[in-house]
Design a protein around this motif. Structure first.
Motif, mmCIF file in Angstrom:
data_model
loop_
_atom_site.group_PDB
_atom_site.id
_atom_site.type_symbol
_atom_site.label_atom_id
_atom_site.label_comp_id
_atom_site.label_asym_id
_atom_site.label_seq_id
_atom_site.Cartn_x
_atom_site.Cartn_y
_atom_site.Cartn_z
ATOM 1 N N ASP A 9 0.856 -1.175 0.203
ATOM 2 C CA ASP A 9 0.021 -0.096 -0.065
ATOM 3 C C ASP A 9 0.768 1.199 0.053
ATOM 4 O O ASP A 9 1.769 0.940 0.785
ATOM 5 C CB ASP A 9 -1.058 -0.075 1.228
ATOM 6 N N ASP A 10 0.380 2.154 -0.828
ATOM 7 C CA ASP A 10 1.493 3.559 -0.983
ATOM 8 C C ASP A 10 1.437 4.493 0.104
ATOM 9 O O ASP A 10 2.020 5.319 0.361
ATOM 10 C CB ASP A 10 1.440 3.884 -2.075
ATOM 11 N N SER A 11 0.154 4.247 1.001
ATOM 12 C CA SER A 11 -0.100 5.016 2.333
ATOM 13 C C SER A 11 0.887 4.521 3.514
ATOM 14 O O SER A 11 0.284 3.299 3.990
ATOM 15 C CB SER A 11 -1.450 5.005 2.566
ATOM 16 N N GLU A 12 1.705 5.285 4.086
ATOM 17 C CA GLU A 12 2.596 4.649 5.187
ATOM 18 C C GLU A 12 1.557 4.588 6.462
ATOM 19 O O GLU A 12 1.829 3.623 7.191
ATOM 20 C CB GLU A 12 3.516 5.884 5.535
ATOM 21 N N ASP A 13 0.582 5.529 6.503
ATOM 22 C CA ASP A 13 -0.322 5.400 7.801
ATOM 23 C C ASP A 13 -1.115 4.100 7.593
ATOM 24 O O ASP A 13 -1.359 3.477 8.667
ATOM 25 C CB ASP A 13 -1.246 6.742 7.479
ATOM 26 N N ASN A 33 5.640 -0.206 0.406
ATOM 27 C CA ASN A 33 4.791 0.881 -0.471
ATOM 28 C C ASN A 33 5.210 0.927 -1.861
ATOM 29 O O ASN A 33 4.575 1.673 -2.434
ATOM 30 C CB ASN A 33 4.873 2.298 0.336
#
Length: 132
Positions: A9-13, A33
């Motif tokens: 997923d490219d969202s670190e959160d 990511n």
């Protein structure tokens, strides 16, 4: 041995929240990511499952799912797609994914999807020493 889950997923959160949650559930988790080669990443990590975001920087997660599912060495690995755009996924097909979870999601949606995929694959999720 705990089940190993690879998340792309490219969202670190989102990676951090899913990693923390799944580790509390007893899974080993690696979050990425980006990857140049999803099959190599899954094989190198010895993943029991892959969770893919549908929209990634410059890459369609659905295409990565298709690659995993059509490559003989990774075709057995359950794949869960996640996306904030479920209508796009519905119109294009599921790329062979084993399940789909729409964003935003409750963390229980992810853990339920994981358990269901392992059960469908004939895996006893209550006993971590079971392998594919």
């Amino acid at each position: 041995m705990p089940k190993r889950i690879l998340i792309l997923d490219d969202s670190e959160d989102i990676l951090e929240v899913m990693k923390d949650t799944l580790e509390m559930e007893g899974y080993e988790v690696q979050g990425l990511n980006f990857t140049d080669d999803i099959c190599k990443a899954a094989i190198d990590y010895n993943a029991d499952m892959v969770i893919l975001d549908y929209i990634l920087f410059g890459i369609n997660g659905g295409e990565l799912c298709h690659i995993l599912k059509t490559t003989p060495t990774t075709a057995h690995i359950p794949v869960i797609m996640v996306s904030a755009y479920p209508r796009v996924l519905e119109s294009l097909g599921n790329y062979g994914s084993d399940d789909f979870v729409a964003k935003p999601f409750d963390l229980s949606d992810i853990t339920d999807a994981i358990k269901n995929c392992f059960l469908k694959a004939g895996n006893d999720v209550e006993h971590a020493d079971c392998d594919f």
